[in-house]
Design a protein around this motif. Structure first.
Motif, mmCIF file in Angstrom:
data_model
loop_
_atom_site.group_PDB
_atom_site.id
_atom_site.type_symbol
_atom_site.label_atom_id
_atom_site.label_comp_id
_atom_site.label_asym_id
_atom_site.label_seq_id
_atom_site.Cartn_x
_atom_site.Cartn_y
_atom_site.Cartn_z
ATOM 1 N N UNK A 181 0.815 -1.208 0.000
ATOM 2 C CA UNK A 181 0.000 0.000 0.000
ATOM 3 C C UNK A 181 0.849 1.257 0.000
ATOM 4 N N UNK A 182 2.098 1.235 0.559
ATOM 5 C CA UNK A 182 2.950 2.415 0.531
ATOM 6 C C UNK A 182 3.591 2.538 -0.832
ATOM 7 N N UNK A 183 4.056 3.747 -1.117
ATOM 8 C CA UNK A 183 4.712 3.954 -2.400
ATOM 9 C C UNK A 183 3.718 4.029 -3.549
ATOM 10 N N UNK A 184 2.449 4.001 -3.218
ATOM 11 C CA UNK A 184 1.389 4.098 -4.231
ATOM 12 C C UNK A 184 1.470 5.465 -4.934
ATOM 13 N N UNK A 185 1.231 5.483 -6.230
ATOM 14 C CA UNK A 185 1.261 6.749 -6.971
ATOM 15 C C UNK A 185 -0.115 6.992 -7.571
ATOM 16 N N UNK A 186 -0.522 8.255 -7.522
ATOM 17 C CA UNK A 186 -1.848 8.599 -8.041
ATOM 18 C C UNK A 186 -1.678 9.603 -9.183
ATOM 19 N N UNK A 187 -2.377 9.337 -10.277
ATOM 20 C CA UNK A 187 -2.333 10.269 -11.408
ATOM 21 C C UNK A 187 -3.343 11.379 -11.160
ATOM 22 N N UNK A 188 -2.971 12.601 -11.490
ATOM 23 C CA UNK A 188 -3.940 13.673 -11.263
ATOM 24 C C UNK A 188 -3.894 14.726 -12.353
ATOM 25 N N UNK A 189 -5.069 15.231 -12.663
ATOM 26 C CA UNK A 189 -5.213 16.332 -13.612
ATOM 27 C C UNK A 189 -5.650 17.565 -12.841
ATOM 28 N N UNK A 190 -5.087 18.665 -13.201
ATOM 29 C CA UNK A 190 -5.518 19.912 -12.584
ATOM 30 C C UNK A 190 -5.222 21.042 -13.550
ATOM 31 N N UNK A 191 -5.701 22.218 -13.200
ATOM 32 C CA UNK A 191 -5.423 23.365 -14.055
ATOM 33 C C UNK A 191 -4.548 24.331 -13.266
#
Lengths: 802, 170, 293
Positions: free
Chosen positions: B1-11
């Motif tokens: 569960x650690x080291x998990x990466x999340x993709x994100x979009x933002x402006x």
């Protein structure tokens, strides 16, 4: 040739646009390569403890952690940092065997990013055996106190005695002796940008490249080089374009530069470390806290004939360079603006379980001016002479300059009465006294305070050697120290544009703007016509042992070098133009980008001259004359200390007349500074806006020390102000309304007549505010002897009186 | 569960951007180190100094007190996005004219805070400027130039909006 | 100062929130405004294994004032309270309190539920809610329950919230029309937590007699304290200065006050009395004016 024109001014500064657009380049903005490791320190949670064991296994097992180093590892490539005091306990910047203050580095974790490095710090297993701690300077000096450095045998790490004139006779013959006991607190100027270091080891040359937001190089570079076991020139020190505030505190980054450089060498990879705020409060540096007794031999009419002082200086857990110079800095303006011809100081530096001290804006000035000005207020109280009148009577008179003080300082010029009068004009015009009476009538506690102080600028490196006795300084093989000097380089490019390089990096003072003004004046150009490089790369920037941004030296020393370089380049241009225009050089004027023969229509533009001189050098006669000039400048009248401990401690001496108005809530006892007046003699004003900015910033640093900021510890050595929730930096809401003006008593000695202004009110404001608190509490016979003035402290005074 | 990466979009500053972050990555670090907005300055990482202030959907927030993943699908303005077409925003220009900055480290947070303050209170008194700016620390200026700059910027903006209104009615 | 790693769960509605709490409750921290939680995580004072982010549960963000009750969703930002016209009209105390909370950038994120769940001593909103007649609605998979503020906040950083529960809503019974509120706080710098704070609301009946008085203090007291004995003692005819001073003295003498390194207990008591007296005077005088008008 002497140019007599006013300095050209601009709206704003050359530095502003990039900073306002968010394009500043600070240490944490520099790009680093993918092999770079990120460091985090494991720091002591104890004020005093034995390190019983360190087990690295769990930390090394953390995802992303590459290495864990302790003092034992780093010692292979890093020696202790040399001290000014021979035989002082070793200072390595990282704990060996024992921890001596909360926040002391114990290990460094290197990892792929800072997050992982902190995971390693959390996982690192260190066993401590707690020892009794001591944080109070007087308690630590007692024989029964726990010893910080067992081998040293005492916590009193240095002591010395200084005697000038004939204090014994003055005290014997005094009509009255006025004495007070004081406590000055531990605080620092807390730049908003923390420390940052990026270091790399170069095995092929056994050298280092160290990027750091450092105020040096100056005398701390050799200290660093000795510790890293390399010649000074094998450290390539690079200071980024922008530094987010320095205030002396950034000079004390040097142990971390050593530690991170050593890590880079051991890890064989570049290492980056950005200090966080908690680390900064716990583990950077601070001014000293000082307990002292000061007393004056006073004549019937309020004249001070002599001063005696006893100083107990808390230097924290280690005495590290440039300490104990904070004590010596007190000697530089020992008599303040007054004619005090005898004195005696007995001083001791004491080790305690607190953060080690170092440079901090005003270095030693705030501590000493607090004593001297509190003493002047006490003399006024005891003699019944008005506070301002007692100061006036003791002031040196304008006709007496230059004046050699009893400690050897050579005050260059001044008009203390005139400058004070200008400040009083503000006070009267703004109706301060009426306002105080009105507010008092409505039940509020309001007071007005005063401080009149001398500020020294461009310090003589020799004053530091007062730490040694005259006998030690007389020994064969001892290298005497003196002076302060710097360089400037100026060049005209083929397109006719001037570029100046200086050896110091500013941290918001506006150095580039001021340098451009100096050069622009010489050539009759606009400020924006000049490009200035004010960052340091010791590989390409010439520097000396005194090069750096400290002791209000920029305008005096760097400004002096720039002025000389500009004038010499102008002379070169006249010689070149004389052959192009066929006129004698002394008939040629340079202004508004044109080279003109006086009383003639013959002229050429700077661009034409530059083009001819760059492209057609062979056809021009004298090849000694060049389009680039390097000049250095050493401030005058600075010799090493004599056998009587007398030294002219700085190149120039300005004057400050400060007034503060304080209101204290009569119920909650929360104090607030409502208004502040500062009229300062800074000599020639190159840029009044920059001067006002420096003075205003200094006022709020002094305000912080007087009322809010305190690095305080409980008895076990825990810091009670280790976050910005508890270390109370004043905000816009606490800052007073200010009236700031400068007074021009030009220095006859410095090149531009300037006197420096970088530290000013940071030194005088604590005294002025304490004086105002006294006045606000006059109905309770209030007398502030200790800072910061907190609501509970005021409550105790009021409760004690009623 | 650690080291998990999340993709994100933002402006950011009007441009759609995306990146990948650990859940724990602070928005301040993400803006600086992943997206290169180094005008976001980090001074305390516990929400007191205000140097890292950015506008989140036009409201000032401390970017050190948000995780990057929380900014998904939100719009952020940093100091780099304030000037339009290379022209300083009136608040930036007022800071320049009134010597409202020295080292420049607090400046991005100060300027963005001032922009919001003036928007909510177009005609502020000196006291309300001092209180409104008190969530941002400056260690250089003594706040003198900053307070003058914000007061001046409010006047400039008011004048600007009045002349805009006049133009509209004409 | 970087947080330790954690598992991040973002919930979009109350149902998901309830289940996430049921699954991870004791190992999880709820992330609302994050203005206290994130600093604590950055300092690694707390390092939760799971962070449940409820910022996208829009249904928890509202201010709904009707009749004599005002309902505030737990995710309502302080800035929304600050900018709310109905609240400042009907519940001026809360509006005054919220303006004392830190700074605008913090108020843009900080939430009602967050400040209640933390129960920081010296925090302004819990004091205002303790002083008013407030119920806290808590919810979990086990169901919903309603607690009065006194039963909700137990002490400094201590509440009745269970690991699997979240704060859903705050319900304030509004003071009567014509009431006056006063929130007086003392701190060394603008925007800091209070050294001492007092909240008072007063209203009068048709005859001008004080028939509604609410008073509370915080700062050095652990949980904020409602001073019911003082309320009773000062109701009725307007108290003169002597009666007010005596009641204040008795009220502060009767509560538990803690000293700390910066502010010793006796100093705190002194200041608590001072701010309480100020707030009482302000509110009582204010309510008189309203009655006359």
């Amino acid at each position: 040739m002497q140019i007599d024109r006013p300095f050209p001014q601009i709206e704003g500064r050359l530095e502003d646009a990039r900073l306002l657009f968010g394009r500043g380049r600070y240490i944490d903005d520099l790009p680093v390569g993918p092999s770079t490791l990120h460091a985090a320190f494991t720091r002591s949670p104890y004020g005093h403890a034995t390190i019983a064991g360190i087990n690295k296994d769990a930390a090394l097992a953390v995802d992303g952690v590459v290495a864990v180093y302790t003092a034992a590892d780093l010692g292979a490539v890093l020696d202790p940092f040399p001290s000014i005091v021979r035989g002082a306990p070793e200072y390595r910047g990282i704990a060996t065997g024992k921890v001596r203050y909360v926040g002391e580095p114990v290990a460094v974790v290197l990892a792929r990013d800072r997050y992982a490095a902190e995971d390693g710090v959390s996982a690192l297993d260190i066993a401590y055996e707690a020892l009794p701690a001591v944080v109070d300077v007087d308690a630590a000096a007692a024989e029964t106190a726990p010893l910080l450095h067992d081998d040293f045998g005492t916590n009193v790490v240095w002591r010395n005695r200084y005697r000038y004139g004939d204090p014994e006779t003055a005290f014997r013959e005094a009509d009255r002796i006025v004495g007070i006991d004081l406590k000055f607190p531990k605080y620092n100027s807390t730049p908003l940008e923390t420390y940052g270091v990026i270091a790399e080891y170069l095995p092929e040359t056994d050298g280092y490249v160290i990027h750091g937001n450092f105020q040096g190089p100056f005398s701390l570079m050799p200290v660093l080089a000795r510790a890293l076991r390399v010649p000074d020139s094998r450290i390539r020190m690079v200071v980024p374009q922008d530094i987010g505030g320095s205030f002396g505190i950034k000079a004390m980054i040097y142990p971390y530069m050593g530690l991170i450089a050593a890590c880079a060498r051991l890890a064989e990879r570049p290492v980056k470390w950005i200090e966080d705020r908690a680390e900064h409060l716990l583990g950077s540096a601070s001014g000293t806290d000082r307990n002292s007794h000061i007393e004056a031999a006073v004549s019937r009419d309020g004249l001070v004939r002599a001063i005696r002082m006893n100083i107990r200086e808390n230097v924290g857990a280690y005495l590290r360079a440039p300490e104990p110079s904070c004590v010596m800095r007190s000697l530089t303006t020992f008599s303040g603006p007054y004619r005090i011809e005898s004195g005696e100081i007995e001083a001791a530096c004491v080790l305690t379980n607190t953060l080690p001290t170092g440079l901090n804006r005003g270095y030693g000035g705030q501590q000493y001016m607090f004593s001297l000005e509190r003493l002047m207020d006490a003399i006024a109280r005891e003699t019944g002479i008005d506070r301002i009148e007692v100061r006036r009577r003791n002031f040196l008179k304008a006709a007496e300059f230059p004046y050699r003080t009893t400690t050897g300082s050579y005050y260059d010029s001044g008009d203390y009465h005139g400058c004070l009068e200008r400040a009083l004009d503000y006070l009267r015009n703004e109706g301060w006294e009426r306002m105080r009476e009105e507010l008092r009538a409505s039940g509020r506690l309001v007071g007005i305070g005063v401080a009149t102080c001398v500020h020294s600028a461009a310090s003589n490196i020799g004053y530091v050697t007062l730490a040694l006795s005259p006998e030690e300084r007389a020994k064969r093989g001892y290298n005497a120290k003196s002076g302060t000097n710097d360089f400037a380089h100026i060049a005209l490019d083929a397109s006719g544009r001037l570029r100046v390089q200086i050896g110091t990096a500013g941290a918001g003072q506006g150095h580039a703007t001021a340098v451009a003004q100096i050069v622009a004046r010489e050539f009759g150009l606009g400020v924006r016509d000049i490009d200035v490089i004010d960052r340091i790369d010791t590989e390409t920037t010439p520097w000396t042992i005194t090069t750096g941004t400290y002791a209000s030296r920029f305008s005096v020393v760097v400004g002096g070098a720039v002025q000389r370089a500009a004038a010499r380049l102008a002379d070169h241009l006249r010689i070149i133009a004389s052959s192009l225009l066929d006129a004698p050089p002394d008939q040629i004027d340079i202004e508004e980008g044109m080279i003109r023969v006086r009383n003639s229509n013959s002229s050429l533009s700077l661009r034409q001259l530059a083009g001819a001189a760059q492209w057609n050098r062979g056809d021009l006669p004298d090849d000694v004359v060049q389009l680039h000039v390097s000049e250095s400048y050493g401030a005058p009248n600075l010799r090493s200390p004599d056998s009587e401990n007398r030294v002219n401690a700085a190149a120039t001496y300005g004057f400050m007349a400060d007034f503060a108005m304080v209101e204290i809530d009569p119920v909650t006892f929360v104090p607030r500074v409502l208004k502040y007046i500062a009229v300062h003699d800074v000599g020639t004003a190159i840029n009044p806006q920059l001067i006002r900015g420096q003075i205003a910033g200094g006022i709020v640093h002094g305000l912080g020390g007087a009322l809010y900021e305190h690095l305080d510890y409980d008895e076990s050595g825990q810091m009670m102000s280790a976050s910005f929730m508890d270390y109370l930096c004043p905000t816009a809401s606490e800052a007073p309304q200010m009236s700031i003006d400068h007074f021009d008593a030009k220095s006859p000695f410095t090149v531009l007549g300037v006197k420096g202004c970088g530290e000013n009110s940071a030194m005088s404001a604590p005294a002025a505010i304490a004086s105002a608190v006294d006045d606000a509490l006059s109905e309770f016979n209030g007398s502030i002897a200790e800072l910061p003035v907190t609501p509970p402290a005021i409550w105790r005074q009021v409760a004690g009186a009623s | 569960m650690f080291g998990e990466r999340i993709a994100l979009d933002l402006e950011v500053n009007g441009k759609p951007l995306s990146g990948v972050a650990e859940p724990r990555t602070l928005l301040s670090d993400f803006l600086r180190h992943n997206l290169g907005f180094t005008g976001v300055h980090v001074g305390c990482e516990h929400g007191v100094c205000g140097a890292c202030t950015v506008l989140l959907d036009d409201q000032p927030v401390r970017s050190c007190l948000m995780f990057a993943v929380q900014a998904r699908h939100h719009s952020i303005t940093t100091i780099e996005g304030l000037a339009k077409g290379g022209e300083m925003h009136p608040v930036q220009d007022a800071f320049r004219r009134h010597h409202g900055l020295q080292c420049g480290f607090c400046t991005p947070g100060m300027v963005l805070t001032a922009v919001d303050l003036i928007q909510r209170e177009p005609d502020p008194s000196e006291r309300s400027v001092r209180e409104g700016m008190s969530g941002n620390l400056c260690r250089c200026t003594g706040y003198e130039g900053i307070v003058q700059a914000v007061l001046a910027a409010a006047k400039d903006l008011k004048r600007q909006s009045q002349s805009n209104r006049t133009e509209e009615t004409q | 100062m970087k947080p330790a790693p954690f598992k991040y769960i973002e919930v979009a509605d109350e149902e998901a929130l309830t289940s996430a709490l049921a699954d991870y409750g004791d190992d999880a921290r709820l992330l609302a405004g994050g203005q206290s939680l994130v600093p604590m995580m950055n300092f690694r004072v707390v390092s939760p294994e799971v962070v449940i982010d409820l910022n996208r549960v829009g249904a928890l963000s509202y201010i709904d004032c009707r009749d004599d009750v005002c309902r505030i969703g737990a995710l309502t930002r302080h800035a929304m309270i600050e900018d709310s016209d109905p609240l400042s009209r009907r519940c001026a105390l809360l509006g005054q309190a919220v303006r004392n909370v830190a700074h605008r950038a913090v108020r843009n994120r900080g939430t009602t539920g967050g400040t209640l769940a933390l129960a920081y001593p010296g925090a302004e909103i819990p004091l205002a809610l303790m002083t008013l007649d407030t119920d806290i609605i808590l919810r979990s998979k086990r169901g919903e329950r309603r607690l009065g503020m006194k039963d909700f906040v137990l002490g400094a950083l201590d509440t009745s919230l269970s690991g699997d529960e979240y704060i859903r809503q705050v319900e304030i019974r509004m003071p009567p029309p014509g009431s006056a509120a006063s929130f007086v706080e003392t701190s060394r710098r603008h925007g800091d937590f209070a050294i001492a704070a007092a909240a008072v609301v007063a209203a009068r009946d048709d005859h001008g007699r004080l028939d509604y008085l609410r008073a509370g203090v915080a700062g050095g007291t652990g949980a904020p304290v409602r001073l019911t004995a003082l309320e009773e003692a000062l109701s009725g005819d307007d108290p003169d200065d002597g009666r007010m001073a005596d009641s204040v003295h008795e009220a502060i003498a009767a509560i538990e006050v803690f000293g700390d390194h910066h502010y010793p207990e006796d100093f705190r008591r002194h200041v608590l009395k001072g701010v309480l007296q100020r707030a009482l005077k302000d509110a009582i005088v204010g309510s008189e004016r309203r009655h006359v008008r």
